[in-house]
Design a protein around this motif. Structure first.
Motif, PDB file in Angstrom:
ATOM      1  N   PHE A  19       0.832  -1.203   0.000  1.00 28.40           N
ATOM      2  CA  PHE A  19       0.000   0.000   0.000  1.00 28.40           C
ATOM      3  C   PHE A  19       0.869   1.256   0.000  1.00 28.40           C
ATOM      4  O   PHE A  19       0.617   2.207  -0.758  1.00 28.40           O
ATOM      5  CB  PHE A  19      -0.930  -0.004   1.232  1.00 28.40           C
ATOM      6  CG  PHE A  19      -1.633   1.301   1.450  1.00 28.40           C
ATOM      7  CD1 PHE A  19      -2.754   1.639   0.699  1.00 28.40           C
ATOM      8  CD2 PHE A  19      -1.177   2.213   2.400  1.00 28.40           C
ATOM      9  CE1 PHE A  19      -3.399   2.865   0.887  1.00 28.40           C
ATOM     10  CE2 PHE A  19      -1.816   3.429   2.594  1.00 28.40           C
ATOM     11  CZ  PHE A  19      -2.928   3.753   1.842  1.00 28.40           C
ATOM     12  N   LEU A  20       1.892   1.277   0.848  1.00 29.81           N
ATOM     13  CA  LEU A  20       2.751   2.470   0.933  1.00 29.81           C
ATOM     14  C   LEU A  20       3.505   2.705  -0.376  1.00 29.81           C
ATOM     15  O   LEU A  20       3.720   3.851  -0.779  1.00 29.81           O
ATOM     16  CB  LEU A  20       3.714   2.342   2.121  1.00 29.81           C
ATOM     17  CG  LEU A  20       3.025   2.448   3.491  1.00 29.81           C
ATOM     18  CD1 LEU A  20       3.959   2.002   4.613  1.00 29.81           C
ATOM     19  CD2 LEU A  20       2.510   3.862   3.762  1.00 29.81           C
ATOM     20  N   ALA A  23       0.983   4.251  -2.745  1.00 27.54           N
ATOM     21  CA  ALA A  23       0.686   5.637  -2.358  1.00 27.54           C
ATOM     22  C   ALA A  23       1.728   6.620  -2.899  1.00 27.54           C
ATOM     23  O   ALA A  23       1.418   7.801  -3.110  1.00 27.54           O
ATOM     24  CB  ALA A  23       0.586   5.748  -0.838  1.00 27.54           C
ATOM     25  N   GLU A  24       2.945   6.145  -3.154  1.00 26.74           N
ATOM     26  CA  GLU A  24       3.984   7.023  -3.715  1.00 26.74           C
ATOM     27  C   GLU A  24       3.527   7.679  -5.024  1.00 26.74           C
ATOM     28  O   GLU A  24       3.999   8.742  -5.391  1.00 26.74           O
ATOM     29  CB  GLU A  24       5.292   6.243  -3.937  1.00 26.74           C
ATOM     30  CG  GLU A  24       6.064   5.901  -2.658  1.00 26.74           C
ATOM     31  CD  GLU A  24       6.705   7.118  -1.989  1.00 26.74           C
ATOM     32  OE1 GLU A  24       6.885   8.150  -2.665  1.00 26.74           O
ATOM     33  OE2 GLU A  24       6.995   7.032  -0.782  1.00 26.74           O
ATOM     34  N   LEU A  26       0.922   9.202  -5.644  1.00 22.67           N
ATOM     35  CA  LEU A  26       0.182  10.461  -5.455  1.00 22.67           C
ATOM     36  C   LEU A  26       1.078  11.685  -5.725  1.00 22.67           C
ATOM     37  O   LEU A  26       0.586  12.762  -6.049  1.00 22.67           O
ATOM     38  CB  LEU A  26      -0.422  10.526  -4.046  1.00 22.67           C
ATOM     39  CG  LEU A  26      -1.547  11.546  -3.853  1.00 22.67           C
ATOM     40  CD1 LEU A  26      -2.732  11.265  -4.769  1.00 22.67           C
ATOM     41  CD2 LEU A  26      -2.020  11.600  -2.405  1.00 22.67           C
ATOM     42  N   ALA A  45       0.171  14.937  -3.143  1.00 21.94           N
ATOM     43  CA  ALA A  45       0.837  14.449  -1.931  1.00 21.94           C
ATOM     44  C   ALA A  45       1.241  15.621  -1.035  1.00 21.94           C
ATOM     45  O   ALA A  45       0.954  15.623   0.165  1.00 21.94           O
ATOM     46  CB  ALA A  45       2.058  13.610  -2.307  1.00 21.94           C
ATOM     47  N   GLU A  46       1.882  16.614  -1.622  1.00 18.60           N
ATOM     48  CA  GLU A  46       2.308  17.765  -0.800  1.00 18.60           C
ATOM     49  C   GLU A  46       1.100  18.583  -0.343  1.00 18.60           C
ATOM     50  O   GLU A  46       1.108  19.147   0.764  1.00 18.60           O
ATOM     51  CB  GLU A  46       3.339  18.627  -1.541  1.00 18.60           C
ATOM     52  CG  GLU A  46       2.846  19.228  -2.826  1.00 18.60           C
ATOM     53  CD  GLU A  46       3.958  19.749  -3.741  1.00 18.60           C
ATOM     54  OE1 GLU A  46       5.123  19.875  -3.324  1.00 18.60           O
ATOM     55  OE2 GLU A  46       3.631  20.050  -4.919  1.00 18.60           O
ATOM     56  N   HIS A  47       0.048  18.627  -1.175  1.00 15.35           N
ATOM     57  CA  HIS A  47      -1.224  19.253  -0.763  1.00 15.35           C
ATOM     58  C   HIS A  47      -1.781  18.536   0.482  1.00 15.35           C
ATOM     59  O   HIS A  47      -2.251  19.189   1.425  1.00 15.35           O
ATOM     60  CB  HIS A  47      -2.204  19.181  -1.933  1.00 15.35           C
ATOM     61  CG  HIS A  47      -3.652  19.375  -1.598  1.00 15.35           C
ATOM     62  ND1 HIS A  47      -4.179  20.579  -1.200  1.00 15.35           N
ATOM     63  CD2 HIS A  47      -4.696  18.507  -1.620  1.00 15.35           C
ATOM     64  CE1 HIS A  47      -5.491  20.447  -0.984  1.00 15.35           C
ATOM     65  NE2 HIS A  47      -5.821  19.205  -1.230  1.00 15.35           N
ATOM     66  N   TRP A  49      -0.106  16.932   2.742  1.00 14.38           N
ATOM     67  CA  TRP A  49       0.712  17.341   3.897  1.00 14.38           C
ATOM     68  C   TRP A  49       0.243  18.693   4.433  1.00 14.38           C
ATOM     69  O   TRP A  49       0.064  18.872   5.646  1.00 14.38           O
ATOM     70  CB  TRP A  49       2.203  17.416   3.521  1.00 14.38           C
ATOM     71  CG  TRP A  49       3.025  18.062   4.598  1.00 14.38           C
ATOM     72  CD1 TRP A  49       3.373  17.509   5.801  1.00 14.38           C
ATOM     73  CD2 TRP A  49       3.549  19.395   4.613  1.00 14.38           C
ATOM     74  NE1 TRP A  49       4.094  18.421   6.552  1.00 14.38           N
ATOM     75  CE2 TRP A  49       4.211  19.587   5.844  1.00 14.38           C
ATOM     76  CE3 TRP A  49       3.528  20.457   3.690  1.00 14.38           C
ATOM     77  CZ2 TRP A  49       4.845  20.784   6.182  1.00 14.38           C
ATOM     78  CZ3 TRP A  49       4.154  21.649   4.024  1.00 14.38           C
ATOM     79  CH2 TRP A  49       4.805  21.806   5.251  1.00 14.38           C
ATOM     80  N   ALA A  52      -2.970  18.262   6.443  1.00  8.54           N
ATOM     81  CA  ALA A  52      -2.776  17.658   7.761  1.00  8.54           C
ATOM     82  C   ALA A  52      -2.186  18.698   8.720  1.00  8.54           C
ATOM     83  O   ALA A  52      -2.554  18.759   9.900  1.00  8.54           O
ATOM     84  CB  ALA A  52      -1.870  16.432   7.653  1.00  8.54           C
ATOM     85  N   LYS A  73      -6.266  12.154   9.989  1.00 13.52           N
ATOM     86  CA  LYS A  73      -6.284  10.874   9.267  1.00 13.52           C
ATOM     87  C   LYS A  73      -7.056  11.012   7.944  1.00 13.52           C
ATOM     88  O   LYS A  73      -6.582  10.576   6.893  1.00 13.52           O
ATOM     89  CB  LYS A  73      -6.923   9.821  10.167  1.00 13.52           C
ATOM     90  CG  LYS A  73      -6.928   8.424   9.608  1.00 13.52           C
ATOM     91  CD  LYS A  73      -7.426   7.448  10.674  1.00 13.52           C
ATOM     92  CE  LYS A  73      -7.669   6.070  10.104  1.00 13.52           C
ATOM     93  NZ  LYS A  73      -8.143   5.120  11.134  1.00 13.52           N
ATOM     94  N   LEU A  76      -4.937  12.969   5.440  1.00 12.25           N
ATOM     95  CA  LEU A  76      -3.796  12.212   4.904  1.00 12.25           C
ATOM     96  C   LEU A  76      -4.257  11.248   3.808  1.00 12.25           C
ATOM     97  O   LEU A  76      -3.522  10.960   2.870  1.00 12.25           O
ATOM     98  CB  LEU A  76      -3.094  11.432   6.022  1.00 12.25           C
ATOM     99  CG  LEU A  76      -2.316  12.270   7.041  1.00 12.25           C
ATOM    100  CD1 LEU A  76      -1.836  11.401   8.194  1.00 12.25           C
ATOM    101  CD2 LEU A  76      -1.130  12.983   6.372  1.00 12.25           C
ATOM    102  N   LEU A  77      -5.492  10.761   3.934  1.00 10.40           N
ATOM    103  CA  LEU A  77      -6.010   9.740   3.012  1.00 10.40           C
ATOM    104  C   LEU A  77      -6.875  10.304   1.881  1.00 10.40           C
ATOM    105  O   LEU A  77      -7.091   9.619   0.883  1.00 10.40           O
ATOM    106  CB  LEU A  77      -6.872   8.723   3.794  1.00 10.40           C
ATOM    107  CG  LEU A  77      -6.199   7.943   4.926  1.00 10.40           C
ATOM    108  CD1 LEU A  77      -7.228   7.060   5.628  1.00 10.40           C
ATOM    109  CD2 LEU A  77      -5.044   7.087   4.400  1.00 10.40           C
ATOM    110  N   ILE A  80      -6.005  10.041  -2.033  1.00 12.12           N
ATOM    111  CA  ILE A  80      -5.308   8.854  -2.561  1.00 12.12           C
ATOM    112  C   ILE A  80      -6.051   8.273  -3.772  1.00 12.12           C
ATOM    113  O   ILE A  80      -5.425   7.729  -4.688  1.00 12.12           O
ATOM    114  CB  ILE A  80      -5.080   7.823  -1.425  1.00 12.12           C
ATOM    115  CG1 ILE A  80      -3.924   8.331  -0.537  1.00 12.12           C
ATOM    116  CG2 ILE A  80      -4.774   6.432  -1.966  1.00 12.12           C
ATOM    117  CD1 ILE A  80      -3.529   7.413   0.584  1.00 12.12           C
ATOM    118  N   PHE A 126      -9.804   2.331   6.770  1.00 15.70           N
ATOM    119  CA  PHE A 126      -9.423   3.467   5.920  1.00 15.70           C
ATOM    120  C   PHE A 126     -10.548   3.809   4.943  1.00 15.70           C
ATOM    121  O   PHE A 126     -10.810   4.980   4.669  1.00 15.70           O
ATOM    122  CB  PHE A 126      -8.132   3.167   5.138  1.00 15.70           C
ATOM    123  CG  PHE A 126      -6.864   3.282   5.939  1.00 15.70           C
ATOM    124  CD1 PHE A 126      -6.863   3.156   7.329  1.00 15.70           C
ATOM    125  CD2 PHE A 126      -5.642   3.508   5.310  1.00 15.70           C
ATOM    126  CE1 PHE A 126      -5.686   3.258   8.069  1.00 15.70           C
ATOM    127  CE2 PHE A 126      -4.454   3.615   6.036  1.00 15.70           C
ATOM    128  CZ  PHE A 126      -4.476   3.488   7.412  1.00 15.70           C
TER     129      PHE A 126
END
Lengths: 207, 207
Positions: A19-20, A23-24, A26, A45-47, A49, A52, A73, A76-77, A80, A126
């Motif tokens: 999964f991780l 996720a890269e 993104l 991805a940076e959006h 961050w 969060a 949470k 962060l998700l 995706i 999730f």
């Protein structure tokens, strides 16, 4: 027995790592909002961050019923699914594309596929978190959605207009598509943002 | 009294927004690790998103004393000092630059400046969280640091070598600089990662 437990534990970790790794992707999904120096577009991805971090910083602006940790949470998700569907800009297609039933269905399928890479208990958790965010009904989801609308507005201001230029957004459109949603979750923050961005719309004759 | 309370509330929000605007700069800090398709280098904002996601997914791999929510907070904040200091790659200067006293002092000054943009109570809290991470002594900090070492390793594998190529990293160097730190917080994950990356070091004659 020990060997079976070991195998289960290894399989669990295999799924977590898979999964991780997925996720890269993104980091390759490009949004309509430029970064602050206008040198390139922000990626999802940076959006995520940023959001969060907004949730961490703005927790005291949330309604008392909001669970700020669950909001982090969610944020962060939340994007995706764009690994499969791409980003749908708020102001594209006259503001109509973003909440279409077709895109909602595609995003739900993406959530099932991507969260489905995880161990079953985590996948279920999730997926439920993501669907709660999308439904935008609980106080925590409403708060998280407000942040998701607020950060791009402040970033557009920093870059000198950002996606408002690209889509020729008027003040009325901004209030309809974005402002009312920010106002729902964090009304005090929307007041502060309004005061900061209204002059841009005046200066660019979009009022 | 109401007016004073209103002014205090406005000033608080001003500081929260000022910090979040400053944090946008992290998207311009470039790391030594390429993104998965090797098309560009990762930036520290999207790296921080990855780490918060790792903390969410790997919580069940942490020691029982670890506070997984605090770990997420640490990882969202951990690289913000790079806005002033830049990223110092693990493998640069023969592995000696990363933990130098000079850089540690510069990072501490950066933390005071950047977190100092926030309202005082929040500034103190974030600074304490960041310093706990840096000190790497509490179970939560050790866990968070392990994730900060693990994600770039898996991303280097995805991109076909990444910063290991650039810095001609050998297996022994990787174990010394990175592996031992991953092993400290998440030994089971390090076992799984080792099995995945060792063949790359064999294939590239770095063993």
């Amino acid at each position: 027995m020990t060997q079976t437990a070991d195998t289960a534990s290894t399989q669990r970790l295999d799924r977590q790592l898979a999964f991780l790794a997925e996720a890269e992707k993104l980091k390759g999904v490009v949004r309509a909002t430029p970064v602050m120096d206008d040198s390139r577009f922000e990626n999802s991805a940076e959006h995520s961050w940023s959001l969060a971090l907004w949730a961490l910083v703005m927790a005291d602006q949330a309604a008392p019923e909001v669970d700020p940790v669950r909001a982090i949470k969610m944020l962060l998700l939340h994007d995706i699914v764009e690994i499969d569907v791409g980003d749908v800009p708020i102001h594209s297609a006259g503001g109509k594309a973003h909440d279409s039933a077709e895109i909602a269905a595609a995003e739900d399928r993406a959530a099932e596929r991507i969260f489905g890479l995880l161990p079953a208990d985590m996948a279920e958790d999730f997926l439920a978190t993501w669907r709660e965010f999308e439904a935008n009904e609980t106080p925590t989801a409403i708060y998280a959605k407000s942040l998701d609308r607020a950060q791009p507005v402040m970033l557009n201001l920093q870059s000198g207009g950002g996606s408002w230029r690209e889509y020729k957004v008027t003040w009325t459109q901004l209030e309809d598509r974005v402002g009312c949603k920010i106002n729902r979750g964090i009304p005090g923050v929307w007041e502060a943002i309004k005061a900061r961005i209204f002059p841009w719309f005046q200066d660019n004759r979009r009022v």
